[in-house]
Design a protein around this motif. Structure first.
Motif, PDB file in Angstrom:
ATOM      1  N   PRO A 158       0.688  -1.298  -0.010  1.00 46.38           N
ATOM      2  CA  PRO A 158       0.162  -0.101  -0.085  1.00 46.38           C
ATOM      3  C   PRO A 158       0.911   1.168  -0.175  1.00 46.38           C
ATOM      4  O   PRO A 158      -0.017   2.253  -0.465  1.00 46.38           O
ATOM      5  CB  PRO A 158      -0.824   0.026   1.102  1.00 46.38           C
ATOM      6  CG  PRO A 158       0.046  -0.952   1.982  1.00 46.38           C
ATOM      7  CD  PRO A 158       0.820  -2.019   1.096  1.00 46.38           C
ATOM      8  N   SER A 159       2.080   1.094   0.324  1.00 47.79           N
ATOM      9  CA  SER A 159       3.042   2.582   0.240  1.00 47.79           C
ATOM     10  C   SER A 159       3.206   2.901  -0.991  1.00 47.79           C
ATOM     11  O   SER A 159       3.625   4.136  -1.267  1.00 47.79           O
ATOM     12  CB  SER A 159       4.304   2.151   0.841  1.00 47.79           C
ATOM     13  OG  SER A 159       5.057   1.371   0.199  1.00 47.79           O
ATOM     14  N   VAL A 160       2.917   2.218  -2.017  1.00 46.82           N
ATOM     15  CA  VAL A 160       2.775   2.436  -3.482  1.00 46.82           C
ATOM     16  C   VAL A 160       1.956   3.458  -3.792  1.00 46.82           C
ATOM     17  O   VAL A 160       2.155   4.481  -4.532  1.00 46.82           O
ATOM     18  CB  VAL A 160       2.972   1.418  -4.502  1.00 46.82           C
ATOM     19  CG1 VAL A 160       2.955   1.999  -5.766  1.00 46.82           C
ATOM     20  CG2 VAL A 160       4.154   0.238  -4.227  1.00 46.82           C
ATOM     21  N   TYR A 161       0.540   3.514  -3.158  1.00 48.21           N
ATOM     22  CA  TYR A 161      -0.492   4.196  -3.643  1.00 48.21           C
ATOM     23  C   TYR A 161      -1.005   5.019  -2.617  1.00 48.21           C
ATOM     24  O   TYR A 161      -1.863   5.840  -2.781  1.00 48.21           O
ATOM     25  CB  TYR A 161      -1.345   3.343  -4.130  1.00 48.21           C
ATOM     26  CG  TYR A 161      -1.911   2.137  -3.441  1.00 48.21           C
ATOM     27  CD1 TYR A 161      -3.241   2.535  -2.550  1.00 48.21           C
ATOM     28  CD2 TYR A 161      -1.539   0.866  -3.635  1.00 48.21           C
ATOM     29  CE1 TYR A 161      -3.483   1.377  -1.610  1.00 48.21           C
ATOM     30  CE2 TYR A 161      -1.900  -0.082  -2.895  1.00 48.21           C
ATOM     31  CZ  TYR A 161      -2.833   0.205  -1.875  1.00 48.21           C
ATOM     32  OH  TYR A 161      -3.171  -0.941  -1.103  1.00 48.21           O
ATOM     33  N   ARG A 162      -0.657   5.028  -1.161  1.00 51.25           N
ATOM     34  CA  ARG A 162      -1.200   5.786  -0.185  1.00 51.25           C
ATOM     35  C   ARG A 162      -0.096   6.196   0.971  1.00 51.25           C
ATOM     36  O   ARG A 162       0.687   5.655   0.928  1.00 51.25           O
ATOM     37  CB  ARG A 162      -2.521   5.090   0.594  1.00 51.25           C
ATOM     38  CG  ARG A 162      -2.174   3.907   1.278  1.00 51.25           C
ATOM     39  CD  ARG A 162      -3.200   3.370   1.947  1.00 51.25           C
ATOM     40  NE  ARG A 162      -2.940   2.314   2.927  1.00 51.25           N
ATOM     41  CZ  ARG A 162      -3.713   1.305   3.511  1.00 51.25           C
ATOM     42  NH1 ARG A 162      -5.018   1.395   3.345  1.00 51.25           N
ATOM     43  NH2 ARG A 162      -3.517   0.872   4.522  1.00 51.25           N
ATOM     44  N   ASP A 163      -0.312   7.289   1.158  1.00 51.70           N
ATOM     45  CA  ASP A 163       0.618   8.245   2.299  1.00 51.70           C
ATOM     46  C   ASP A 163       0.632   7.324   3.420  1.00 51.70           C
ATOM     47  O   ASP A 163      -0.311   6.511   3.852  1.00 51.70           O
ATOM     48  CB  ASP A 163       0.158   9.426   2.544  1.00 51.70           C
ATOM     49  CG  ASP A 163       0.237  10.485   1.433  1.00 51.70           C
ATOM     50  OD1 ASP A 163       0.916  10.005   0.371  1.00 51.70           O
ATOM     51  OD2 ASP A 163      -0.463  11.504   1.401  1.00 51.70           O
ATOM     52  N   ASP A 164       1.721   7.092   3.824  1.00 50.98           N
ATOM     53  CA  ASP A 164       2.016   6.278   5.263  1.00 50.98           C
ATOM     54  C   ASP A 164       1.238   6.596   6.289  1.00 50.98           C
ATOM     55  O   ASP A 164       0.903   6.007   7.352  1.00 50.98           O
ATOM     56  CB  ASP A 164       3.580   6.416   5.516  1.00 50.98           C
ATOM     57  CG  ASP A 164       4.477   5.700   4.566  1.00 50.98           C
ATOM     58  OD1 ASP A 164       3.833   4.626   3.622  1.00 50.98           O
ATOM     59  OD2 ASP A 164       5.583   5.721   4.583  1.00 50.98           O
ATOM     60  N   ASP A 165       0.973   8.053   6.478  1.00 48.42           N
ATOM     61  CA  ASP A 165       0.292   8.661   7.395  1.00 48.42           C
ATOM     62  C   ASP A 165      -1.284   8.574   7.202  1.00 48.42           C
ATOM     63  O   ASP A 165      -1.952   9.421   8.079  1.00 48.42           O
ATOM     64  CB  ASP A 165       0.801  10.145   8.045  1.00 48.42           C
ATOM     65  CG  ASP A 165       0.601  10.957   6.787  1.00 48.42           C
ATOM     66  OD1 ASP A 165       0.218  10.585   5.858  1.00 48.42           O
ATOM     67  OD2 ASP A 165       1.025  12.257   7.024  1.00 48.42           O
ATOM     68  N   GLU A 166      -1.720   8.379   6.217  1.00 45.25           N
ATOM     69  CA  GLU A 166      -3.157   8.275   5.915  1.00 45.25           C
ATOM     70  C   GLU A 166      -4.044   7.659   7.042  1.00 45.25           C
ATOM     71  O   GLU A 166      -5.125   8.358   7.307  1.00 45.25           O
ATOM     72  CB  GLU A 166      -3.298   7.751   4.432  1.00 45.25           C
ATOM     73  CG  GLU A 166      -5.019   7.820   4.251  1.00 45.25           C
ATOM     74  CD  GLU A 166      -5.178   7.164   2.858  1.00 45.25           C
ATOM     75  OE1 GLU A 166      -4.843   7.735   1.858  1.00 45.25           O
ATOM     76  OE2 GLU A 166      -5.940   6.149   2.894  1.00 45.25           O
ATOM     77  N   GLY A 167      -3.334   6.590   7.468  1.00 48.04           N
ATOM     78  CA  GLY A 167      -4.188   5.692   8.527  1.00 48.04           C
ATOM     79  C   GLY A 167      -4.393   6.562  10.075  1.00 48.04           C
ATOM     80  O   GLY A 167      -5.078   6.130  10.724  1.00 48.04           O
TER      81      GLY A 167
END
Length: 401
Positions: free
Chosen positions: A302-311
């Motif tokens: 998932p790091s390819v398509y969403r920011d690490d801090d999104e969660g």
């Protein structure tokens, strides 16, 4: 209960000083700290603890399954972290003989129904694990996105024709709403007033595609209007809200004029009604708004398509700490109860893993139930494989560690 029926204080807004709410307008019972902001379903304390226990077990199973996959001991696995409430509470809201049709991430449904030892063997690729699911009225997981929805509608239609007081409950992700199977199933459900509950898990991502790129509809629940029945948005990380909404939807599907709604009332959408309650097997589309904390599957990054801090915005709404805080606040559980629940979860998951790893696989099993009657070509393939196993030994077909 429609979107507009959400109670004041349960509409997605938080009190001043609380964490930002990423869900928008949803039905809610528990705030982020387990405080009551809506109407708590009338459930025994034991049932409330059971819901918590099943969520904890689902998360523990998730942790162990990911570890097993990384060690090469099971195949590709779909993680559930963050989504435990929606599958666990939804299943508690059904009767034991209401079949569950799930996609592949709703492990909570299996756990609620008894967590048969065959379940992990199924994820190891042993088709015999399907038998354990059939025994608990859970249909096998579905890899084809949304392909199980017409099956669920067909089962619901059969219940209606036979005047069988059962409800078909189907789980699927937001990505499934982009499939033709979804449209066809929902259209049939609406036209034929099937006793069905359709739970769409909006976890914000269909693998790498965000929800906003899936549809121009403002919500996924709104799609129900086009099919002539009701759509509801609920906080999918709030087990009590999910329970209330699914319980009402199941009662509506059964044409049950004695059920209490999630908001303490009985609603009438006026469509297809021919009894005193205003209902006759009306389906409902429920959008559970939630977040997938981990990867789509163990084959995904998932790091390819969403920011690490999104969660980070979603972490305060984690269903397990919220439910634990509620149980403590209401005096239903203390440290001893919580510790006992965690120990039980560890033990149950360990038992399932031990049973699965003792399973003795038969290579012929993969050919057993492809068709009702084995075709000549399939029989040729089966005999060829078994002959090769006899010549070279089964170990020649296993990947060396």
């Amino acid at each position: 209960m429609s979107d507009a029926d959400a109670e004041p204080g349960a509409d997605g807004e938080t009190d001043a000083g609380g964490p930002p709410d990423p869900m928008g307008d949803v039905y809610r019972v528990l705030g982020p700290d387990g405080e009551v902001v809506g109407q708590v379903p009338d459930l025994a304390d034991e049932t409330l603890v059971d819901i918590y226990r099943d969520m904890v077990t689902a998360r523990r199973f998730d942790e162990r399954a990911i570890s097993l996959q990384r060690q090469g001991r099971i195949g590709t696995y779909a993680a559930i972290e963050g989504q435990e409430a929606s599958s666990v509470a939804a299943t508690h809201a059904l009767r034991d003989d209401d079949p569950v049709f799930y996609q592949y991430r709703e492990h909570g449904a299996v756990i609620v129904r008894g967590f048969p030892a065959e379940y992990l063997a199924y994820w190891m690729g042993h088709e015999s694990g399907t038998a354990g699911l059939a025994d608990i009225d859970v249909f096998p997981l579905n890899i084809g996105i949304g392909a199980h929805l017409p099956h669920a509608v067909g089962a619901a239609m059969a219940f209606d024709y036979r005047e069988n007081d059962r409800v078909a409950c189907a789980h699927f992700g937001d990505g499934a709403t982009s499939e033709g199977d979804f449209h066809e199933a929902m259209n049939f459900a609406g036209v034929f007033d099937v006793p069905g509950v359709f739970v769409c898990h909006n976890n914000q991502w269909a693998i790498s595609i965000p929800r906003e790129d899936q549809t121009a509809s403002p919500t996924l629940a709104a799609k129900a209007e086009a099919y002539g029945f009701e759509g509801v948005r609920v906080d999918g990380m709030d087990p009590l809200a999910v329970y209330a909404v699914v319980a009402e939807a199941a009662g509506k599907a059964r044409g049950d004029d004695t059920r209490d709604g999630a908001d303490g009332t009985r609603a009438d959408d006026g469509a297809g009604a021919d009894d005193a309650s205003g209902y006759d097997h009306r389906p409902t589309l429920i959008e559970t708004v939630e977040y997938r904390f981990g990867a789509h599957t163990t084959a995904d990054d998932p790091s390819v398509y969403r920011d690490d801090d999104e969660g980070d915005a979603w972490r305060p709404w984690d269903p397990i700490p919220r439910m634990e805080a509620f149980l403590r606040r209401e005096g239903i559980a203390d440290d001893d109860v919580i510790e006992s629940v965690r120990e039980e979860a560890d033990e149950r998951v360990a038992e399932v893993i031990d049973a699965a790893e003792r399973f003795d696989a038969d290579p012929a099993d993969m050919f057993a139930d492809v068709y009702a009657e084995t075709t000549p070509e399939l029989e040729r393939q089966r005999e060829g494989l078994l002959a090769a196993v006899d010549r070279h030994g089964a170990e020649a077909f296993l990947r060396e560690e």
